[in-house]
Design a protein around this motif. Sequence first.
Motif, mmCIF file in Angstrom:
data_model
loop_
_atom_site.group_PDB
_atom_site.id
_atom_site.type_symbol
_atom_site.label_atom_id
_atom_site.label_comp_id
_atom_site.label_asym_id
_atom_site.label_seq_id
_atom_site.Cartn_x
_atom_site.Cartn_y
_atom_site.Cartn_z
ATOM 1 N N ASP A 1 0.921 -1.157 -0.251
ATOM 2 C CA ASP A 1 0.327 0.021 0.169
ATOM 3 C C ASP A 1 0.622 1.416 0.087
ATOM 4 O O ASP A 1 0.587 2.558 -0.405
ATOM 5 C CB ASP A 1 -0.747 -0.204 1.431
ATOM 6 C CG ASP A 1 -2.094 -0.974 0.868
ATOM 7 O OD1 ASP A 1 -2.152 -1.974 0.660
ATOM 8 O OD2 ASP A 1 -2.530 -1.701 2.361
ATOM 9 N N LEU B 1 2.779 1.719 -3.209
ATOM 10 C CA LEU B 1 1.938 2.282 -4.039
ATOM 11 C C LEU B 1 1.644 3.560 -4.448
ATOM 12 O O LEU B 1 1.417 4.352 -4.558
ATOM 13 C CB LEU B 1 0.667 1.607 -4.499
ATOM 14 C CG LEU B 1 0.786 0.090 -4.921
ATOM 15 C CD1 LEU B 1 -0.584 -1.086 -4.999
ATOM 16 C CD2 LEU B 1 1.068 -0.205 -5.932
ATOM 17 N N THR C 1 7.172 1.527 -9.204
ATOM 18 C CA THR C 1 7.008 0.310 -9.802
ATOM 19 C C THR C 1 8.146 -0.601 -10.157
ATOM 20 O O THR C 1 7.215 -1.446 -10.854
ATOM 21 C CB THR C 1 7.229 1.774 -11.512
ATOM 22 O OG1 THR C 1 9.252 1.713 -11.577
ATOM 23 C CG2 THR C 1 6.099 3.083 -11.847
ATOM 24 N N ALA D 1 0.756 -6.158 -7.128
ATOM 25 C CA ALA D 1 1.275 -5.658 -8.148
ATOM 26 C C ALA D 1 1.562 -5.258 -9.226
ATOM 27 O O ALA D 1 1.660 -4.505 -10.368
ATOM 28 C CB ALA D 1 2.936 -5.569 -7.515
ATOM 29 N N GLU E 1 -1.450 -4.182 -10.704
ATOM 30 C CA GLU E 1 -1.031 -2.465 -11.492
ATOM 31 C C GLU E 1 0.173 -1.947 -12.280
ATOM 32 O O GLU E 1 0.515 -0.949 -11.593
ATOM 33 C CB GLU E 1 -0.862 -1.855 -9.494
ATOM 34 C CG GLU E 1 -1.474 -1.808 -8.652
ATOM 35 C CD GLU E 1 -2.339 -0.337 -9.141
ATOM 36 O OE1 GLU E 1 -2.479 0.416 -9.358
ATOM 37 O OE2 GLU E 1 -3.746 -1.270 -8.083
ATOM 38 N N VAL F 1 3.587 -3.463 -12.470
ATOM 39 C CA VAL F 1 4.612 -3.467 -10.856
ATOM 40 C C VAL F 1 4.940 -4.115 -10.967
ATOM 41 O O VAL F 1 4.940 -5.318 -11.212
ATOM 42 C CB VAL F 1 4.250 -2.846 -9.354
ATOM 43 C CG1 VAL F 1 5.626 -3.663 -8.471
ATOM 44 C CG2 VAL F 1 3.579 -1.577 -8.843
#
Lengths: 309, 309
Positions: B93, B96, B101, B136, B139, B141
């Motif tokens: 959390d 992000l 990244t 991750a 997102e 990542v």
Amino acid sequence: MRVPLSGLPAKVTIYEVGPRDGLQNEKAVVPVDVKSAFVTRLADAGLRTIETTSFVHPEWVPQLADAEDLLDVLPRSPDLRYPVLVPNEKGLDRALANGVTEIAIFGSATETFARRNLNRTVDESIAMFAPVVERARAEGVWVRAYVSMVCGDPWEGDVPVERVVSVASRMMDLGCSQLSLGDTIGVGTPGHVTALIEALDAAGIGPDRLAVHFHDTYGQALANTLAALRAGVTVVDASAGGLGGCPFAGSATGNLPTEDLVWMLNGLGVDTGVDLDKLVATSRWMASHLGRPSPSRVVQALSPASETE
Amino acid sequence: MRVPLSGLPAKVTIYEVGPRDGLQNEKAVVPVDVKSAFVTRLADAGLRTIETTSFVHPEWVPQLADAEDLLDVLPRSPDLRYPVLVPNEKGLDRALANGVTEIAIFGSATETFARRNLNRTVDESIAMFAPVVERARAEGVWVRAYVSMVCGDPWEGDVPVERVVSVASRMMDLGCSQLSLGDTIGVGTPGHVTALIEALDAAGIGPDRLAVHFHDTYGQALANTLAALRAGVTVVDASAGGLGGCPFAGSATGNLPTEDLVWMLNGLGVDTGVDLDKLVATSRWMASHLGRPSPSRVVQALSPASETE
């Protein structure tokens, strides 16, 4: 955990240089009984080839002025080899008078170091070695040739492989039995080491007649050793506790520590005959005598954090 | 002198861990402006992947409690990667929320270390990682998986290769892109390292997805790196100046020093993109800040004997 790696020898001979190469730069003279105890403990740890001292002129290296006294008191055994460094014919006279059966001569691949260390050109130094080797062989004495500065030289920079092959060939042609390649300033890397060994092989000096002698000045000694083993070398010079190196640079730039080498070879399942615990105890004892910690990573790792002994 | 060795990659990516793994055990908190200058200087020396910090709970690692502040002030560039360690979903959390990244998760091959470091069994830790990696990836990542204690464990001794393959496979199956093999206590040797890489390859995790992470506790880090490169690995973790390691053992048992690695790779003609002089200057500067000399042999060799800076 013992996990072999393909292409490595089953057995490696460690040529221990701590008592001579390791101690020679120590300013405070180590008493002969301490040196004798050092060699005795190294032998008890399983080392079978120990370069014990040098018959250099006492004024040049006061630390080794007790060569005769030391050889007098060392334990003897048929399987224990004590090669002694001999710089010239006077040194050979002393060696022969003391019953030495194995000697080493010390040459340079570069002109600058030959001039600074031997006060001679490379040609002149080889001319100086010729009668030493001839007379030694006539007496049945085994001769090792060191060639120093095989990768780089502090004054000349990179040393070409052909230069090393040329000097090495001339020294071996004198009748030496073993050639020790010395990266005296520790600048070499594994490709360079491999190329040297291959070039010497192509010139008729096979890896069975070679030893490697690395300094850990730039942290490369063990990686270079691994490369040399892969290239067929089975004799590795090392110094108990990493003794030696340039005194002006503290304890950090000495020879390849014998313990770090034994740790790697043990892990690779390569036989050395060395008892690592006894060796570490010996180096801790010597570090205590010299008053500073051993630069060997293994000695540090296996010693209590509060090491005071 | 640059002399290649057959079987090595033309280019190696150095994954610099000094700011995170190197500093995390420092007791005295390093100010955020010093950390920022450290990362900036590392980037200026040519390092392109720098693990900068960790979103671990500030109470566990007070040294890294300034993660947000540090990320706020770091220089940004399209070719600079700043992966951040993330222990759990709370850490994710935070990552992000700060625009991170690339993250790394940190697992253990052994039950004892999982229990001591993560307060979980290996199974429980992997269950903890699953939603971290899933979220991750959703997102966009990039995720690296560390597996620690891959050669030995201080409590369990030798760690079987199959055990590492099993844990590594489960972590990679979560969706990680890279696996960093950590010989956390530095006991491994080149045959063991090669066997690990070959076993992972046989299990479907090829060397193109691996990194190696060695500690120099027993002096084996660079020799092990050479073995890993020969086995096809092209990403090597290292710590500028050799920062890191167990604080109770002084400065001698840290990570593989980036400088010692770069010296070897330079000599082998393997491209790293790193400017060694700038890197050494950075490590000398950081050593001065920390108040003790760098354990890197290269940093020592290239520093004046009277180093006080």
